[in-house]
Design a protein around this motif. Structure first.
Motif, PDB file in Angstrom:
ATOM      1  N   TYR A   1     -12.743   3.888  -4.183  1.00  0.00           N
ATOM      2  CA  TYR A   1     -12.596   2.894  -5.319  1.00  0.00           C
ATOM      3  C   TYR A   1     -13.828   2.070  -5.712  1.00  0.00           C
TER       4      TYR A   1
ATOM      5  N   PHE B   1      -5.729  -1.568  -5.968  1.00  0.00           N
ATOM      6  CA  PHE B   1      -4.706  -1.233  -4.571  1.00  0.00           C
ATOM      7  C   PHE B   1      -4.360  -2.506  -4.088  1.00  0.00           C
TER       8      PHE B   1
ATOM      9  N   ALA C   1     -11.184  -0.632   7.800  1.00  0.00           N
ATOM     10  CA  ALA C   1     -10.762   0.123   6.614  1.00  0.00           C
ATOM     11  C   ALA C   1     -11.005  -0.056   5.261  1.00  0.00           C
TER      12      ALA C   1
ATOM     13  N   GLU D   1      -4.073  -0.846   5.817  1.00  0.00           N
ATOM     14  CA  GLU D   1      -5.310   0.063   5.714  1.00  0.00           C
ATOM     15  C   GLU D   1      -5.512   0.632   4.534  1.00  0.00           C
ATOM     16  N   ASN D   2      -4.820   0.538   3.302  1.00  0.00           N
ATOM     17  CA  ASN D   2      -5.064   1.226   2.291  1.00  0.00           C
ATOM     18  C   ASN D   2      -4.969   0.302   1.221  1.00  0.00           C
ATOM     19  N   SER D   3      -5.027  -0.933   1.198  1.00  0.00           N
ATOM     20  CA  SER D   3      -4.805  -2.150   0.343  1.00  0.00           C
ATOM     21  C   SER D   3      -5.808  -3.428   0.695  1.00  0.00           C
ATOM     22  N   SER D   4      -6.026  -4.075  -0.221  1.00  0.00           N
ATOM     23  CA  SER D   4      -6.906  -5.112  -0.035  1.00  0.00           C
ATOM     24  C   SER D   4      -6.460  -6.405  -0.812  1.00  0.00           C
TER      25      SER D   4
ATOM     26  N   TYR E   1     -13.607   2.779   4.135  1.00  0.00           N
ATOM     27  CA  TYR E   1     -13.015   4.074   4.440  1.00  0.00           C
ATOM     28  C   TYR E   1     -11.975   4.568   3.450  1.00  0.00           C
ATOM     29  N   GLY E   2     -11.660   5.930   3.318  1.00  0.00           N
ATOM     30  CA  GLY E   2     -10.339   6.206   2.520  1.00  0.00           C
ATOM     31  C   GLY E   2     -10.675   5.727   1.248  1.00  0.00           C
ATOM     32  N   ARG E   3      -9.175   5.674   0.542  1.00  0.00           N
ATOM     33  CA  ARG E   3      -9.081   5.344  -0.899  1.00  0.00           C
ATOM     34  C   ARG E   3      -9.957   3.969  -1.177  1.00  0.00           C
ATOM     35  N   LEU E   4     -10.041   2.982  -0.606  1.00  0.00           N
ATOM     36  CA  LEU E   4     -10.627   1.805  -0.605  1.00  0.00           C
ATOM     37  C   LEU E   4     -12.160   2.052  -1.080  1.00  0.00           C
TER      38      LEU E   4
ATOM     39  N   ASP F   1       1.055  -1.592   4.018  1.00  0.00           N
ATOM     40  CA  ASP F   1      -0.028  -0.566   4.028  1.00  0.00           C
ATOM     41  C   ASP F   1      -1.267  -1.031   4.202  1.00  0.00           C
TER      42      ASP F   1
END
Length: 234
Positions: free
Chosen positions: A58, A205, A49, A213-216, A52-55, A211
């Motif tokens: 960013y 994020f 994840a 998949e969209n945070s780290s 991909y996506g917003r990470l 969540d």
């Protein structure tokens, strides 16, 4: 002001190969870092994840801004993965190194029409260097000490000017066998003191268990060789 690595303040700089592996979780039986990722990619898995996506968007924003601001001409990444992250990159010349023969072959095919991108397996890595060396979502997947030490040495020895690490920076062993958090800044202070931490950017994020998949839990850390070191204020 736009938040980039270059304009963040670090109060006091820290004083302080290429066993490259990659990003987030999978479901296959864990035996070792290198075998885990080769098996993951061979069975059709991706880099996770974080790529991909917003990470991914960013990370690309931060890195592309840094490359432009510092006029970086050459970039090398240890743990380049499936290429989804580098597809968002704006680097004049890029070399990606990965432990997985499967994923390196896939990246060579994917970027065959782009002469500015080169992909190598760890076994084929020839010691080449670049102005900027990258480690993105890798360090906390280096569970074996020998692998970790070799990777860190290779990463910093490949950097002519800067190293950017995107990772956690704590000592912790979570339940997942393919994850081991490390306070890597201690390793740098002891083994590569010629590099200084010039910026630390907390993640836009931060990790949210609701969540994942969209945070780290990874932050950005930028290190410069002594001749490049400068603390930049907002």
């Amino acid at each position: 002001m736009k938040r980039t690595l270059k304009n963040l303040v670090v109060g006091t700089p820290l004083a302080p190969a290429a066993r490259a592996v990659m990003a987030l979780a999978g479901r296959w039986r864990f035996e070792s870092s290198d075998r885990y990722w080769e098996e993951r990619y061979r069975k059709g898995g991706n880099s996770g994840a974080g790529s991909y996506g917003r990470l991914a968007a960013y990370k690309a924003e931060v890195l592309n801004d840094f490359v432009a601001e510092e006029n970086i001409q050459t970039v090398i990444e240890f743990g380049s993965g499936d290429g989804n992250q580098v597809a968002l990159a704006q680097y004049p010349a890029y070399v990606g190194v990965d432990i997985s023969e499967t994923v390196v072959a896939a990246c060579r095919e994917r970027f065959a029409a782009d002469p500015d991108k080169t992909f190598l397996t760890v076994a084929a890595y020839d010691g080449r260097r670049a102005e900027l060396a990258l480690s993105l979502d890798v360090i906390y997947h280096l569970v074996e000490d020998e692998t970790y030490h070799a990777y860190m040495a290779g990463l910093f020895d490949a950097a002519e000017r800067f190293v950017i690490v995107y990772a956690s920076n704590k000592d912790e062993q979570p339940p997942e066998k393919h994850v081991r958090h490390r306070r890597f800044t201690d390793w740098i202070a002891e083994h590569r003191p010629q590099f200084r931490l010039t910026a630390h950017m907390p993640n836009r994020f931060p990790y949210d268990p609701k969540d994942p998949e969209n945070s780290s839990f990874a932050d950005f850390f930028v290190f410069a060789r002594a001749a490049e070191t400068k603390i930049v204020s907002n």
